[in-house]
Design a protein around this motif. Structure first.
Motif, short mmCIF file in Angstrom:
data_model
loop_
_atom_site.label_atom_id
_atom_site.label_comp_id
_atom_site.label_asym_id
_atom_site.label_seq_id
_atom_site.Cartn_x
_atom_site.Cartn_y
_atom_site.Cartn_z
N SER A 1 28.03 4.21 69.34
CA SER A 1 28.36 4.10 70.77
C SER A 1 27.22 3.46 71.55
CB SER A 1 28.55 5.50 71.36
OG SER A 1 29.64 6.15 70.82
N VAL B 1 34.63 1.70 68.00
CA VAL B 1 35.97 1.33 67.54
C VAL B 1 35.99 -0.03 66.84
CG1 VAL B 1 38.41 1.18 68.16
CG2 VAL B 1 36.88 2.59 69.55
N CYS B 2 35.89 -1.09 67.61
CA CYS B 2 36.20 -2.44 67.12
C CYS B 2 35.30 -2.96 65.99
CB CYS B 2 36.19 -3.42 68.28
SG CYS B 2 37.04 -2.78 69.75
N GLU C 1 26.75 13.11 72.54
CA GLU C 1 28.13 12.59 72.58
C GLU C 1 29.17 13.67 72.28
OE1 GLU C 1 28.63 8.78 70.35
OE2 GLU C 1 26.45 8.85 70.29
N LYS D 1 33.48 13.70 68.06
CA LYS D 1 33.63 12.25 67.91
C LYS D 1 34.03 11.78 66.51
CE LYS D 1 33.06 11.81 72.22
NZ LYS D 1 33.04 13.26 72.47
N LEU E 1 36.08 12.93 64.27
CA LEU E 1 37.54 12.98 64.06
C LEU E 1 38.29 12.07 65.04
CD1 LEU E 1 38.30 16.74 63.29
CD2 LEU E 1 37.85 14.86 61.71
N LYS E 2 37.70 11.82 66.20
CA LYS E 2 38.37 10.95 67.18
C LYS E 2 38.17 9.47 66.87
CE LYS E 2 38.17 12.35 71.60
NZ LYS E 2 37.53 12.94 72.81
N TYR E 3 37.08 9.15 66.17
CA TYR E 3 36.78 7.75 65.81
C TYR E 3 36.47 7.69 64.31
CZ TYR E 3 36.08 7.61 70.88
OH TYR E 3 36.24 7.73 72.24
N PRO F 1 32.18 6.82 74.49
CA PRO F 1 32.48 8.10 73.84
C PRO F 1 31.42 9.13 74.22
CG PRO F 1 32.60 6.29 72.24
CD PRO F 1 32.02 5.72 73.49
N ASP G 1 43.28 8.62 73.23
CA ASP G 1 42.34 8.74 72.11
C ASP G 1 42.90 7.98 70.93
OD1 ASP G 1 39.95 10.36 72.51
OD2 ASP G 1 41.33 11.98 73.02
N LEU G 2 42.04 7.55 70.03
CA LEU G 2 42.52 6.91 68.81
C LEU G 2 43.35 7.90 67.99
CD1 LEU G 2 39.92 5.20 69.64
CD2 LEU G 2 39.86 4.52 67.26
N TYR G 3 42.77 9.09 67.82
CA TYR G 3 43.41 10.14 67.02
C TYR G 3 43.10 11.50 67.64
CZ TYR G 3 43.32 6.36 63.57
OH TYR G 3 43.46 5.16 62.94
N THR G 4 43.77 12.51 67.20
CA THR G 4 43.62 13.93 67.58
C THR G 4 44.19 14.20 68.99
OG1 THR G 4 41.48 14.12 68.79
CG2 THR G 4 41.38 13.98 66.35
N LYS H 1 42.56 16.63 70.75
CA LYS H 1 41.47 17.50 71.21
C LYS H 1 41.34 17.52 72.73
CE LYS H 1 38.56 17.16 67.04
NZ LYS H 1 38.13 18.54 66.81
N ASP H 2 41.39 16.34 73.34
CA ASP H 2 41.21 16.27 74.79
C ASP H 2 42.41 16.86 75.53
OD1 ASP H 2 38.77 15.17 74.31
OD2 ASP H 2 39.25 13.17 75.04
N CYS I 1 41.69 0.19 70.62
CA CYS I 1 40.41 0.40 71.31
C CYS I 1 40.55 0.59 72.81
CB CYS I 1 39.49 -0.77 71.00
SG CYS I 1 40.25 -2.37 71.29
N VAL J 1 40.45 5.46 76.35
CA VAL J 1 39.69 5.57 75.11
C VAL J 1 38.20 5.41 75.40
CG1 VAL J 1 39.26 4.39 72.90
CG2 VAL J 1 41.61 4.67 73.74
N GLY J 2 37.35 6.16 74.72
CA GLY J 2 35.91 6.06 74.92
C GLY J 2 35.38 4.72 74.44
N ASN J 3 35.07 3.82 75.39
CA ASN J 3 34.74 2.44 75.04
C ASN J 3 34.32 1.74 76.33
OD1 ASN J 3 34.90 -0.35 74.43
ND2 ASN J 3 36.58 -0.04 72.97
#
Lengths: 222, 222
Positions: free
Chosen positions: A37, A122-123, A142, A146, A148-150, B38, B65-68, B70-71, B91, B118-120
């Motif tokens: 990040s 991500v990218c 952070e 993170k 599991l999310k990324y 993130p 989020d990409l996955y999960t 959680k948020d 992304c 998304v965290g980016n």
């Protein structure tokens, strides 16, 4: 059409990345793709690595940023060759950019090339840049959620560094949970807890990195 | 061809974003696109905002989020409607995703819709999601160099929040330099220093947000 274009871009990138990888291998250069990040401590890790290893190994750095030469300026001050790539808004480096950048470096006698990617979890995961290993940094500020999310960058990395351990007492970061999640995603990666600020844990990082350099030298001889 | 495809994608996104923006405006709903790296504290800001405003305003959240989930789980625990969007590696959110998500929300009587992206710090800047205002969070642990390195999100945001002020004494973050750089990039944005952890500075954030809600109500009446 979108999908075809994207797949063509990725294919072309893989091609150039494979060419760079073969070049680095042939020369016995260890190439690292450093990910994380914005603000996780990529440049700080590079600075510490140079400080602690530059008398033992020949090191060069490629710095990726959208804009500015702030990171390259920090690295140049450490006394090793550095090339800045500005993506002008682009969210990751690609192999073609790195190919252009290495033309400005003397690859003879080089031991370690670290490519510090754009700050982005991500990218950059999708675009190899010729590396032998990806290394990702997660900082404790952070949050432990993170990985599991990324997941992609954590799954692809050969070493996973948890940085800013000096700030651990001031955060709610659950180190055990983060470690467990990382192990689930990637049981084989080296997992290292460090503080680039106070230099704690860096010995393990240097050991890992040296092991990779020796592996490159051995494969060059064989 | 690449460029044409990208331009088509962006054009289509602008179209849907404009449609959503008109819908939100017609209903008098304030729509916020919340951006940041993130772990900068986006979900923590949303939690605090809900805690402090939910008795006064009707709030709903879209979590990207990409996955999960959680948020979304954290937000659901705060007792307001929430829809999770998983981009499965993507992304950034886009307007079409948000259009699908709002079908699951009751827009009648809604005052505030916060879309947590998304965290980016890079890609979300290019894709509007129907918002009236972008809000970006920078945490002090990320370093003061980030606004100049990732200028687009800072230039586009109507409010810029510097978070994790509780950690300021333990970092090298140069608050004056960061503030100066942000002011250069965006002289008009509201600039707020907060700690979502100890709730300091949140009064200013709430005042700004309430001002935006009242503006929406006024424009709905007019």
């Amino acid at each position: 059409m979108e999908i075809t274009v994207m797949s063509n871009i990725l294919e072309k990138n893989e091609e150039i990345a494979a060419e760079l990888n073969a070049l680095f291998s042939k020369q016995g250069i260890l190439a690292i793709n450093l990910l994380g990040s914005p603000g996780c401590g990529k440049t700080s890790l590079v600075e510490q690595t140079i400080r602690l290893l530059k008398n033992e190994f020949s090191i060069a750095i490629i710095e990726g940023d959208l804009y500015t030469s702030k990171d390259a300026d920090r690295i140049a001050a450490c006394g090793v060759p550095v090339v800045q790539i500005n993506t002008h808004g682009g969210c990751h480096l690609d192999a073609a950019m790195v190919k252009t950048a290495i033309a400005k470096l003397d690859l003879e006698q080089l031991d370690i090339l670290i490519v510090e990617n754009v700050g982005n979890l991500v990218c950059p995961a999708e675009f190899a840049v010729g590396e032998h290993a990806k290394v990702v940094i997660l900082s404790v500020t952070e949050g432990e959620d993170k990985p599991l999310k990324y997941p992609a960058v954590f799954q692809q990395s050969a070493a996973i560094i948890i940085n800013k351990m000096d700030l651990l007492p001031y955060t709610d970061f659950a180190l055990d949970a983060a470690t467990g999640d990382i192990r689930e995603l990637n049981p084989d990666a080296a997992l290292l807890n460090v503080s680039c600020k106070n230099a704690s844990g860096l010995t393990d990082w240097l050991e890992w990195l040296k092991g990779q350099v020796l592996l490159r030298r051995k494969q060059k001889r064989d």
